[in-house]
Design a protein around this motif. Structure first.
Motif, mmCIF file in Angstrom:
data_model
loop_
_atom_site.group_PDB
_atom_site.id
_atom_site.type_symbol
_atom_site.label_atom_id
_atom_site.label_comp_id
_atom_site.label_asym_id
_atom_site.label_seq_id
_atom_site.Cartn_x
_atom_site.Cartn_y
_atom_site.Cartn_z
ATOM 1 N N ALA A 8 0.826 -1.204 0.000
ATOM 2 C CA ALA A 8 0.000 0.000 0.000
ATOM 3 C C ALA A 8 0.863 1.259 0.000
ATOM 4 O O ALA A 8 0.575 2.229 -0.713
ATOM 5 N N ASN A 9 1.918 1.251 0.791
ATOM 6 C CA ASN A 9 2.812 2.409 0.830
ATOM 7 C C ASN A 9 3.516 2.608 -0.510
ATOM 8 O O ASN A 9 3.694 3.746 -0.978
ATOM 9 N N ALA A 10 3.914 1.497 -1.160
ATOM 10 C CA ALA A 10 4.594 1.594 -2.453
ATOM 11 C C ALA A 10 3.665 2.151 -3.527
ATOM 12 O O ALA A 10 4.056 3.019 -4.321
ATOM 13 N N LEU A 11 2.433 1.662 -3.559
ATOM 14 C CA LEU A 11 1.493 2.149 -4.563
ATOM 15 C C LEU A 11 1.107 3.604 -4.317
ATOM 16 O O LEU A 11 0.928 4.382 -5.258
ATOM 17 N N ALA A 12 0.980 3.987 -3.027
ATOM 18 C CA ALA A 12 0.606 5.365 -2.719
ATOM 19 C C ALA A 12 1.698 6.354 -3.111
ATOM 20 O O ALA A 12 1.412 7.501 -3.476
ATOM 21 N N PHE A 201 9.498 0.564 -10.360
ATOM 22 C CA PHE A 201 9.516 -0.899 -10.317
ATOM 23 C C PHE A 201 10.019 -1.395 -8.961
ATOM 24 O O PHE A 201 9.477 -2.356 -8.396
ATOM 25 N N GLY A 202 11.061 -0.741 -8.425
ATOM 26 C CA GLY A 202 11.609 -1.168 -7.144
ATOM 27 C C GLY A 202 10.621 -1.011 -6.006
ATOM 28 O O GLY A 202 10.542 -1.869 -5.125
ATOM 29 N N ARG A 203 9.843 0.056 -6.012
ATOM 30 C CA ARG A 203 8.866 0.260 -4.943
ATOM 31 C C ARG A 203 7.792 -0.823 -4.955
ATOM 32 O O ARG A 203 7.475 -1.409 -3.915
ATOM 33 N N VAL A 204 7.239 -1.066 -6.125
ATOM 34 C CA VAL A 204 6.143 -2.032 -6.201
ATOM 35 C C VAL A 204 6.643 -3.450 -5.936
ATOM 36 O O VAL A 204 6.050 -4.204 -5.146
ATOM 37 N N PHE A 205 7.758 -3.831 -6.561
ATOM 38 C CA PHE A 205 8.242 -5.207 -6.426
ATOM 39 C C PHE A 205 8.718 -5.495 -5.008
ATOM 40 O O PHE A 205 8.306 -6.498 -4.387
ATOM 41 N N GLY A 211 5.804 -7.700 1.860
ATOM 42 C CA GLY A 211 4.527 -8.226 2.318
ATOM 43 C C GLY A 211 4.517 -9.728 2.482
ATOM 44 O O GLY A 211 3.689 -10.268 3.231
ATOM 45 N N LEU A 212 5.408 -10.438 1.814
ATOM 46 C CA LEU A 212 5.489 -11.889 1.950
ATOM 47 C C LEU A 212 6.101 -12.324 3.275
ATOM 48 O O LEU A 212 5.987 -13.497 3.662
ATOM 49 N N ARG A 213 6.801 -11.431 3.953
ATOM 50 C CA ARG A 213 7.430 -11.704 5.248
ATOM 51 C C ARG A 213 8.439 -12.842 5.171
ATOM 52 O O ARG A 213 8.537 -13.681 6.082
ATOM 53 N N LEU A 214 9.191 -12.882 4.071
ATOM 54 C CA LEU A 214 10.237 -13.900 3.958
ATOM 55 C C LEU A 214 11.357 -13.629 4.945
ATOM 56 O O LEU A 214 11.955 -14.561 5.490
ATOM 57 N N VAL A 215 11.673 -12.389 5.169
ATOM 58 C CA VAL A 215 12.635 -11.962 6.181
ATOM 59 C C VAL A 215 12.011 -10.817 6.962
ATOM 60 O O VAL A 215 10.962 -10.287 6.575
ATOM 61 N N GLU A 216 12.644 -10.444 8.050
ATOM 62 C CA GLU A 216 12.158 -9.310 8.815
ATOM 63 C C GLU A 216 12.317 -8.021 8.006
ATOM 64 O O GLU A 216 13.295 -7.856 7.272
ATOM 65 N N THR A 217 11.371 -7.129 8.176
ATOM 66 C CA THR A 217 11.395 -5.884 7.412
ATOM 67 C C THR A 217 12.624 -5.044 7.742
ATOM 68 O O THR A 217 13.188 -4.386 6.870
ATOM 69 N N VAL A 218 13.059 -5.085 8.996
ATOM 70 C CA VAL A 218 14.248 -4.333 9.391
ATOM 71 C C VAL A 218 15.482 -4.877 8.682
ATOM 72 O O VAL A 218 16.348 -4.116 8.232
ATOM 73 N N GLY A 252 17.985 3.949 -8.831
ATOM 74 C CA GLY A 252 16.534 4.027 -8.768
ATOM 75 C C GLY A 252 15.906 2.752 -8.240
ATOM 76 O O GLY A 252 14.970 2.794 -7.431
ATOM 77 N N LEU A 253 16.439 1.597 -8.638
ATOM 78 C CA LEU A 253 15.895 0.318 -8.184
ATOM 79 C C LEU A 253 16.062 0.155 -6.678
ATOM 80 O O LEU A 253 15.103 -0.188 -5.966
ATOM 81 N N VAL A 254 17.266 0.388 -6.185
ATOM 82 C CA VAL A 254 17.522 0.193 -4.756
ATOM 83 C C VAL A 254 16.852 1.294 -3.932
ATOM 84 O O VAL A 254 16.380 1.044 -2.816
ATOM 85 N N PHE A 255 16.805 2.510 -4.465
ATOM 86 C CA PHE A 255 16.118 3.587 -3.760
ATOM 87 C C PHE A 255 14.636 3.276 -3.620
ATOM 88 O O PHE A 255 14.034 3.519 -2.566
ATOM 89 N N GLY A 256 14.014 2.741 -4.672
ATOM 90 C CA GLY A 256 12.612 2.343 -4.583
ATOM 91 C C GLY A 256 12.390 1.249 -3.568
ATOM 92 O O GLY A 256 11.396 1.257 -2.826
ATOM 93 N N ALA A 257 13.331 0.298 -3.495
ATOM 94 C CA ALA A 257 13.220 -0.763 -2.496
ATOM 95 C C ALA A 257 13.316 -0.218 -1.080
ATOM 96 O O ALA A 257 12.671 -0.723 -0.154
ATOM 97 N N THR A 258 14.109 0.836 -0.903
ATOM 98 C CA THR A 258 14.244 1.445 0.424
ATOM 99 C C THR A 258 13.007 2.237 0.809
ATOM 100 O O THR A 258 12.497 2.119 1.931
#
Length: 364
Positions: A8-12, A201-205, A211-218, A252-258
């Motif tokens: 939700a935060n990425a799409l917003a 792309f980085g934000r959405v992906f 959201g899958l919680r494969l690892v801790e968000t931190v 841009g990719l890594v910044f979107g992921a952050t």
């Protein structure tokens, strides 16, 4: 959003990427047609539309979690409600009365006078305490000042300060850096558009991955911040257009992921019921880094006579901010282990009490 908060935060926030992709070449065109003063006036007029969007926002009709206010009152030694003070007064009244037959009349009058004086004093103190409690409750309803004593929140706020020192560099210095390497205006501006596409792309992906919680968000945030810092440290090595395109795409990719997860970590640190005040304090502290970063970087750029110094400063600040995330991760692990140990000890104590009771009753 509790389960899909990162998505939700990425799409917003994806509109920011689209606006950057469209505006960067358009802004160069506006500068060529209307000079930089006219271009800034047009940009300011576009930004005024944000006021209309802000007017349309309305708060959710959700009541504040009263349990947290009660916890704060307990920590400060205040009664939970006025009913508690009334019960205290009632319990004070129900006392063993002295035996009148054994006391002289003067002692009886004196004891009654002392009793009335103590009751008046207790009532006066309880009314003052109730007023203080009401004032602090009303303040806590809008501003949760107890967050400044919350150690994990303060550690995360320090991450925000140093991260803000490193977020500004590409948006301010990428185009001038490309121009200093001999590239024309529109090719240099196209680098920001490339970064905006991969940012989206980085934000959405990576928001979906979080959201899958494969690892801790931190942990995910710490990895992306360290990668972002490393990419910025490598920027001064790029000198050709193709190399700068690769840098812009990676950044841009890594910044979107952050960006997709750095705000969603905050509810995990303080809880959803304290998110409003926590977000306000976090933005306030983070803005200090964004305020100091550009002039400090400008000083180093003027001293070293190279725009690469700004990217080096930003990369170092992001690496330092990642260290605070590692500290926060260790604090979370210790708190979870402590909670697990307390839970196990309580289970063992209950089992011991049950077994002791069965043995005392003759059950074997």
């Amino acid at each position: 959003f509790d389960k899909k908060r990162p998505v939700a935060n990425a799409l917003a926030s994806s509109g920011e990427c689209i606006f950057t992709f469209v505006l960067t070449p358009l802004f160069q065109l506006l500068i060529g047609c209307f000079s930089w003063r006219g271009a800034l006036l047009i940009l300011g007029g576009l930004q005024l539309n944000l006021c209309v969007c802000g007017i349309l926002l309305r708060p959710l009709k959700a009541t504040r979690d009263v349990n947290h206010v009660g916890e704060v009152r307990k920590e400060e030694g205040l009664p939970l409600s006025t009913e508690e003070s009334d019960e205290t007064q009632k319990s004070f009244k129900i006392e063993s009365k002295p035996d009148m037959s054994e006391k002289p009349e003067q002692e009886e009058i004196k004891s009654r006078f002392d009793e009335l004086r103590e009751k008046f004093k207790l009532t006066k103190d309880s009314s003052r305490s109730s007023k203080r409690t009401g004032l602090r409750t009303s303040v806590l309803h809008y501003v949760d000042y107890t967050l400044i004593t919350h150690a994990p929140f303060m550690v995360y706020s320090m991450f925000g300060v140093f991260a803000a020192l490193g977020f500004f560099a590409p948006s301010l210095f990428l185009v001038p850096y490309a121009r200093s390497k001999g590239m024309e205006e529109y090719r240099a501006a196209a680098l920001m558009s490339v970064s905006a596409v991969t940012d989206l792309f980085g934000r959405v992906f990576f928001g979906w991955v979080a959201g899958l919680r494969l690892v801790e968000t931190v942990q995910q945030l710490a990895v992306t911040v360290m990668l972002l810092g490393a990419i910025l440290l490598l920027c001064p090595l790029a000198s050709t257009f193709s190399e700068l395109v690769a840098f812009s795409a990676a950044h841009g990719l890594v910044f979107g992921a952050t960006v997709a997860v750095h705000i969603t970590v905050l509810p995990e640190v303080v809880g959803v019921h304290r998110l409003g005040s926590a977000l306000g304090f976090f933005m306030l502290m983070r803005s200090s880094g964004g305020l100091l970063g550009p002039p400090i970087a400008g000083f180093f750029i003027d001293t070293m006579e190279s725009y690469g110094a700004g990217f080096l400063l930003s990369g170092a600040a992001l690496i330092i901010s990642a260290l605070f995330l590692l500290i926060l991760h260790q604090m979370n692990r210790r708190s979870r282990s402590t909670a697990a140990e307390r839970h196990d000890s309580l289970k063992q104590t209950k089992w011991f009490n049950v077994s002791s009771g069965m043995k005392s009753e003759g059950w074997t």
